[in-house]
Scaffold this active site. Structure first.
Site, short mmCIF file in Angstrom:
data_model
loop_
_atom_site.label_atom_id
_atom_site.label_comp_id
_atom_site.label_asym_id
_atom_site.label_seq_id
_atom_site.Cartn_x
_atom_site.Cartn_y
_atom_site.Cartn_z
N ASP A 71 0.81 -1.22 0.00
CA ASP A 71 0.00 0.00 0.00
C ASP A 71 0.85 1.28 0.00
OD1 ASP A 71 -2.46 1.28 0.03
OD2 ASP A 71 -3.24 0.09 1.69
N TRP A 116 -2.62 3.46 -5.86
CA TRP A 116 -3.86 4.17 -6.20
C TRP A 116 -3.78 5.03 -7.47
CZ3 TRP A 116 -2.46 6.79 -1.11
CH2 TRP A 116 -2.49 5.86 -0.06
N GLY A 117 -2.87 4.68 -8.38
CA GLY A 117 -2.79 5.45 -9.63
C GLY A 117 -1.87 6.66 -9.56
N ASP A 145 -9.85 3.77 -3.61
CA ASP A 145 -10.56 2.57 -3.13
C ASP A 145 -11.97 2.45 -3.69
OD1 ASP A 145 -8.30 2.39 -1.63
OD2 ASP A 145 -9.33 2.13 0.28
#
Ligand code: GLA
Length: 377
Positions: free
Chosen positions: A126, A161-162, A183
């Site tokens: 993450d 997350w891009g 998300d």
């Protein structure tokens, strides 16, 4: 080779969040086998955030939460492996995970070693609490190298997350799948926005390194950790169809011990899974679009087969969508003498050979998806 096809499995986050323990993981492993998910291809069982103690031990190692995992992670991994499944875990490139647990910044090599010793086959990585001074690309590269140095084959699932257009560089640093968006939550709006946002990037997703538009919410009906009201069965069908059409990872997020038959049948739909897992791993292209609501995609599969997929993203209930595009636009003009022999992937209904044009009706929030074989008419 890892991730030759889009990885498939289950992840604890969407339904359970911090509420995880070894009993849940073992029961989920049982359900993956007994309910036919493993046989259908779902092989990775992944524990997400919130699995560890709040501090490392005196040797600087991560420690599983003693109450949630009293027998340690190796025992959990052994159980998961005994079922014929692969075992996945979670850490983060920042100094704390998103939920505030110890994370791998500056501990990449020791953590990769720990995961390898436990028998981990998949690492989701993450991006929370990342220092301003840190360099995103170099930290994902470092964990990629640490996993390779660990001596165990571990699929690297990067989750930034891009940020910094990962579709352009994650492949080259050894990542097997990269989260391309924020998300997902359990709502129509969420999966629709995620899907539409990734249409231009899908051509950079393929065998060895896949665009990951996040875990599935099929069958959650608003329950669990990423609630938001839930979706109708028709909407879950559209969600799953989009992910399979896109040829992206299928990570189930519902409580698969208790899914209802509609959701289970959808997640086990052989036609849809075979499209997702097609060996050529090609992305679909957008063959037609009208406004922001109506999308027509075509995807080339192996064996001279094709997917024709029609989506109606309009919010106006009762508005059906008649796509009036011509086969000319997908490389099969009338004069070619060829047409497509179509089968509905949901019902199995054979529609015969269509040529020149085809006008399916699609309800709002719904989709129609066909497999076509190129034949001489
Ligand atoms: C981030 C990720 C989610 C999940 C949570 C866990 O938000 O994008 O998929 O892993 O962290 O805290």
């Amino acid at each position: 080779m890892l991730a030759k096809r889009p990885p498939m499995g289950w992840n604890s986050w969407n339904t359970f969040g911090h509420d995880i323990n070894e009993k849940l993981i073992m029961e989920t492993a049982d359900a993956m086998v007994e309910k036919g998910y493993l046989e259908a291809g779902y092989e990775y069982l992944v524990i997400d955030d919130c699995w560890s103690e709040m501090e490392r031990d005196e040797n600087g190692r991560l420690v599983p939460d003693h109450e949630k995992f009293p027998h340690g992670m190796k025992a959990v991994a052994d159980y998961v492996h005994s079922k014929g499944l692969k075992f996945g875990m979670y850490s983060c490139a920042g100094v704390r995970t998103c939920a505030g647990y110890p994370s791998s910044y500056d501990h990449e090599y020791v953590d990769a070693q720990t995961f390898a010793e436990w028998g981990v086959d998949f690492l989701k990585y993450d991006f929370c609490n990342f220092p301003e001074s840190g360099n995103c690309k170099s930290r994902y590269l470092r964990m990629s190298m640490a996993l390779k140095a660990s001596g165990r084959e571990i699929l690297f699932s990067a989750c930034n997350w891009g940020v910094q257009e990962p579709w352009k560089w994650m492949d080259s640093i050894g990542v097997h799948m990269y989260r391309s968006t924020g998300d997902i939550n359990d709502s129509y709006q969420s999966f629709k926005d995620i899907a539409v946002s990734q249409i231009p990037n899908l051509c950079m997703s393929g065998s060895g390194c896949f665009n990951d538009p996040d875990m599935l919410v099929v069958g959650m009906y608003g329950k669990g950790n990423v609630g938001f009201g839930g979706c109708t069965d028709e909407e879950y069908r559209t969600h799953f169809a989009l992910w399979c059409l896109f040829g992206v990872p299928l990570m189930m997020g519902g409580d698969i011990r208790n899914l209802n038959d509609v959701s289970r049948d959808l997640l086990l739909n052989k036609e849809l899974i075979s499209i997702d897992q097609d060996e050529e791993c090609r992305a679909p292209y957008l063959a037609g679009q009208s406004g922001n609501d109506h999308y027509f995609f075509v995807r080339h599969l192996s064996n001279n087969e094709f997917v024709l997929a029609y989506f109606n993203f309009s919010d106006k209930a009762g508005m059906t969508y008649h796509y009036s595009g011509a086969f000319e636009d997908i490389g099969i003009p009338y004069g070619s003498g060829y047409g497509l022999e179509l089968t509905d992937v949901f019902t199995g209904e054979k529609l015969g050979v269509k040529r020149d044009y085809f006008v399916p009706q699609v309800e709002a929030h719904g989709c129609q998806m066909f497999k076509g074989k190129l034949v001489r008419v």
